[in-house]
Design a protein around this motif. Structure first.
Motif, mmCIF file in Angstrom:
data_model
loop_
_atom_site.group_PDB
_atom_site.id
_atom_site.type_symbol
_atom_site.label_atom_id
_atom_site.label_comp_id
_atom_site.label_asym_id
_atom_site.label_seq_id
_atom_site.Cartn_x
_atom_site.Cartn_y
_atom_site.Cartn_z
ATOM 1 N N CYS A 10 26.533 34.549 32.967
ATOM 2 C CA CYS A 10 27.881 34.736 32.607
ATOM 3 C C CYS A 10 28.056 34.786 30.920
ATOM 4 O O CYS A 10 27.910 33.730 30.204
ATOM 5 C CB CYS A 10 28.900 33.840 32.959
ATOM 6 N N TYR A 47 39.317 33.191 31.441
ATOM 7 C CA TYR A 47 37.976 33.176 31.814
ATOM 8 C C TYR A 47 37.741 34.617 32.151
ATOM 9 O O TYR A 47 38.492 35.457 32.239
ATOM 10 C CB TYR A 47 38.249 32.249 33.207
ATOM 11 N N GLY A 99 35.157 34.880 34.768
ATOM 12 C CA GLY A 99 34.601 34.907 36.179
ATOM 13 C C GLY A 99 35.028 33.506 36.799
ATOM 14 O O GLY A 99 35.460 32.693 36.132
ATOM 15 N N TYR A 100 34.910 33.617 38.056
ATOM 16 C CA TYR A 100 35.394 32.507 38.974
ATOM 17 C C TYR A 100 34.441 32.344 40.204
ATOM 18 O O TYR A 100 34.176 33.142 40.722
ATOM 19 C CB TYR A 100 36.740 32.883 39.544
ATOM 20 N N TYR A 101 34.246 31.256 40.388
ATOM 21 C CA TYR A 101 33.572 30.684 41.451
ATOM 22 C C TYR A 101 34.508 30.395 42.618
ATOM 23 O O TYR A 101 35.369 29.964 42.469
ATOM 24 C CB TYR A 101 32.664 29.266 41.164
ATOM 25 N N PHE A 108 34.787 38.497 39.018
ATOM 26 C CA PHE A 108 34.372 38.428 37.685
ATOM 27 C C PHE A 108 34.739 39.589 36.940
ATOM 28 O O PHE A 108 34.848 40.874 37.745
ATOM 29 C CB PHE A 108 33.051 38.023 37.430
ATOM 30 N N THR A 130 34.001 30.153 32.493
ATOM 31 C CA THR A 130 34.282 30.338 33.941
ATOM 32 C C THR A 130 35.060 29.441 34.554
ATOM 33 O O THR A 130 35.021 28.519 33.974
ATOM 34 C CB THR A 130 32.884 30.653 34.733
ATOM 35 N N VAL A 151 29.143 39.879 33.466
ATOM 36 C CA VAL A 151 28.395 39.207 34.327
ATOM 37 C C VAL A 151 27.080 39.756 34.953
ATOM 38 O O VAL A 151 27.311 41.203 35.126
ATOM 39 C CB VAL A 151 29.091 38.351 35.577
ATOM 40 N N MET A 207 29.433 32.385 42.482
ATOM 41 C CA MET A 207 30.218 33.442 41.548
ATOM 42 C C MET A 207 30.469 34.706 42.291
ATOM 43 O O MET A 207 29.512 35.469 42.602
ATOM 44 C CB MET A 207 29.365 33.656 40.494
#
Length: 302
Positions: free
Chosen positions: A150, A102, A104-106, A132, A154, A137, A129
């Motif tokens: 993005c 991945y 990015g991460y929420y 990342f 993610t 991003v 978000m």
């Protein structure tokens, strides 16, 4: 390790606690939108970098920050001044950066209001978000806020961050959301004229983010939106179980929705401004107004 950006504008009440929570990282960068209070002075007491940049919009400020302010690490986390990093979230962020899958991460917020966590009526878990890869991003404007773009897959983190959404008092909250409602009204009118409802994402969206955004597009087209929003948040989501804070929160959100509706009506029906110039007026009369508008546009979301 990760770098942490902190976005600020007139955050002298929150900035110290925010920085102290972020000092889990050895690379903390405060990006200030030309605050007129003691925000920068307080930030400079800590071993952090402080960068000043005039605010244009939320999306543009974030994208400028990512492109123009170097970070020590490839992975970055964005904090608002009224939010806090926690040790548990920081450790999960470090683990997540080891993934090659991945970009990015929420992360879900915990809205803290009137001394308690407003869990139900805030649609928890409500994801943003935040973590990342810096080169994968960027952000665009949407209403008064922003939306991420993005370049890669993610995912979602389990830990959450506290968001002290009314830490500066109700007067500041009302003032801020009065400004926000103007941008939201413009975006609402644009969506009503050009946008559409994504029914597939509304019912079969793969993530909370997709379903929530499709639901918002639907809600823009509903009559009696302030009343519907209150009933939805207070009764269907269970805000009634959030106690006094839950009732106050749902009432404020319905009020905010009503402001947006009124300003949409105003945009549709107000007469076009008269641009005729009165050459007898001195030029200096218009300068304070322009300066005030510039200052007001620099205020960040809390």
């Amino acid at each position: 390790m990760i770098s942490i950006y902190i976005l600020t504008y007139n955050e002298e009440i929150d900035i110290a606690a925010c920085i102290e929570s972020a000092m889990l990282s050895d690379d903390v960068i405060v990006v200030d939108s030309l605050s007129s209070d003691r925000t920068v002075e307080i930030a400079n007491r800590y071993p952090v970098r402080t960068v000043l940049h005039k605010f244009d919009s939320h999306g543009q400020q974030r994208t400028w920050m990512l492109q123009s302010v170097p970070a020590k690490y490839d992975w970055v986390y964005i904090l608002e001044a009224d939010e806090r990093m926690t040790p548990e979230l920081f450790q999960e962020c470090l683990q997540a950066t080891q993934s090659q899958e991945y970009i990015g991460y929420y992360v879900a917020e915990r809205v803290m209001f009137m001394g308690s966590w407003i869990r139900r009526s805030t649609q928890y878990p409500r994801y943003q978000m935040r973590l990342f890869r810096k080169d994968k991003v960027w952000f665009t404007d949407y209403g008064h806020t922003e939306r991420e773009v993005c370049n890669g897959p993610t995912s979602f983190l389990q830990e959450t961050y506290p968001h002290y959404t009314c830490s500066k008092g109700l007067s500041r909250w009302i003032e801020k959301h009065n400004r926000y409602s103007t941008d939201e009204a413009k975006e609402t009118l644009r969506q009503l004229q050009q946008g559409s409802i994504n029914w597939r994402e509304l019912f079969f969206g793969q993530s909370e983010v997709e379903r929530r955004r499709a639901l918002k597009d639907l809600s823009l087209r509903l009559p009696f939106r302030p009343l519907i929003r209150f009933i939805y948040m207070y009764f269907l989501l269970g805000g009634i179980l959030d106690g006094r804070g839950g009732f106050a929160w749902c009432t404020l959100q319905a009020f905010y929705e009503y402001l947006i509706m009124l300003k949409v009506w105003e945009l549709k029906h107000q007469p076009l401004p008269n641009f005729e110039v009165n050459h007898n007026l001195p030029n200096s009369d218009s300068e304070p107004a322009a300066e005030e508008a510039t200052t007001d546009s620099a205020k960040l979301s809390l």
